[in-house]
Design an enzyme around this catalytic site. Structure first.
Site, PDB file in Angstrom:
ATOM      1  N   ASP A   1      50.286 -33.593  38.128  1.00 19.34           N
ATOM      2  CA  ASP A   1      48.995 -34.726  39.017  1.00 19.34           C
ATOM      3  C   ASP A   1      48.644 -36.001  38.737  1.00 19.34           C
ATOM      4  OD1 ASP A   1      47.506 -34.651  36.441  1.00 19.34           O
ATOM      5  OD2 ASP A   1      46.148 -33.053  36.520  1.00 19.34           O
TER       6      ASP A   1
ATOM      7  N   ASP B   1      74.351 -40.190  32.532  1.00 22.36           N
ATOM      8  CA  ASP B   1      75.656 -39.393  32.393  1.00 22.36           C
ATOM      9  C   ASP B   1      75.755 -38.781  31.797  1.00 22.36           C
ATOM     10  OD1 ASP B   1      75.939 -41.066  30.486  1.00 22.36           O
ATOM     11  OD2 ASP B   1      77.245 -42.999  31.165  1.00 22.36           O
TER      12      ASP B   1
ATOM     13  N   HIS C   1      56.278 -36.851  30.963  1.00 25.74           N
ATOM     14  CA  HIS C   1      54.240 -37.719  30.402  1.00 25.74           C
ATOM     15  C   HIS C   1      53.847 -36.958  30.796  1.00 25.74           C
ATOM     16  CE1 HIS C   1      55.565 -39.989  26.714  1.00 25.74           C
ATOM     17  NE2 HIS C   1      56.812 -39.934  27.563  1.00 25.74           N
TER      18      HIS C   1
END
Length: 318
Positions: free
Chosen positions: A76, A246, A68
């Site tokens: 940043d 997995d 996100h």
């Protein structure tokens, strides 16, 4: 012939320059902090381990936070910024699915790093986020990989800057979004495998129950019971092994048990089904492609010393 040779030389130089990575990406490298904060990775590893012991939500929440962040203004740590006027990324509706535990993982790791006198205020929140994402994956049974480091933190975070994929996206919409970040369809499908960890709240998938023919009927019945009995707090796991990294996520899609519409469409759409089948039967291939995609994601929108800073507190610009 001389002019042809000069023209060829100039064209070759221009092509070479065009292929060179931008300065911000070029500065990224493993062991960036070797001479600055030599114990960095050990410190972050220990801190994430402690966070995961305190809450099973920590690993998927920290991994989700990294995506996100990178997908909006680049990697940043702008997702971490808290603005006094309320205009920041994490308060955009598209980020309301992010869990407090994910933010706490980063804050805990930052505090641990800064408690080392050699490291104090020398490591960016963006790099700590990248390391925490790797640790969340590796400590959940997924692949361990070297993380490129050297990012600087951004100074800006606004609600309006947040544009993210939605749970009802079609394959075309997913491809359009990810191509904007420089990803191919196969790379997008590999990144989607990060949904092997964690859960989703009912509002993100409840609309599909009883209306989406791609959903397994027994699975739909189970979800209906879960969400009707807990309308405000109900949730379901994204795959049967929600704390283990997995390839069960892809086998889940094959069975019509993908929770989010944007996940199930990867199998429902014949254009992407082959890649899902490949990862469902070859966990090693998934791991390799996921690591490559995560490394590529970590290069998006990287800031330099000229365009960013190293925040003392991840929540506020200096």
């Amino acid at each position: 012939m001389a002019s042809l040779g000069l023209g060829f030389f100039v064209a070759a130089v221009v092509s070479a320059v065009a292929l060179m990575p931008p300065p911000a990406v070029a500065q990224l490298r493993p062991y960036y902090y070797a001479g600055i904060c030599p114990n960095l990775e050990v410190i972050v590893r220990s801190s994430v381990k402690q966070s995961m012991a305190q809450s099973p939500i920590s690993a998927p929440a920290a991994l989700r936070l990294f995506f996100h962040d990178c997908a909006v203004r680049g990697c940043d740590a702008s997702i971490m910024i808290v603005n006094s006027n309320g205009d920041d990324e994490w308060r955009n509706p598209d980020n309301q699915s992010l869990k407090p535990e994910g933010f706490q993982v980063i804050l805990n790791a930052k505090a641990a790093v800064d408690s080392d006198p050699q490291c104090q205020y020398k490591v960016s929140c963006a790099d700590i986020m990248a390391l925490a994402a790797r640790e969340s994956i590796a400590q959940s049974g997924g692949p361990y990989y070297e993380v490129e480091l050297g990012r600087y933190d951004g100074r800006v975070s606004t609600k309006a800057s947040v544009v993210l994929p939605h749970a009802n996206f079609t394959l075309d919409q997913l491809n359009a979004f990810f191509s904007g970040l420089g990803f191919s369809q196969s790379e997008m499908i590999a990144l989607s495998g990060g949904h092997t960890l964690g859960a989703a709240d009912c509002p993100f998938f409840q609309y599909r129950i009883g209306t989406d023919p791609s959903m397994d009927p027994s699975f739909a019945s189970q979800l209906s019971s879960t969400c009707s009995s807990n309308p405000s707090s109900g949730f379901a796991f994204l795959d049967p092994s929600p704390v283990t990294f997995d390839n069960a996520f892809y086998r889940n899609l094959q069975a019509g048990k993908g929770l989010l519409g944007s996940d199930q469409v990867l199998y429902s759409d014949v254009r992407s089904r082959g890649t899902v089948n490949y990862y469902a039967t070859n966990q090693g291939a998934f791991f390799g492609d996921f690591v490559a995609a995560m490394t590529k994601l970590g290069r998006v929108g990287v800031k330099t010393a000229a365009t960013g800073e190293i925040r003392r507190d991840c929540r506020f610009p200096n």
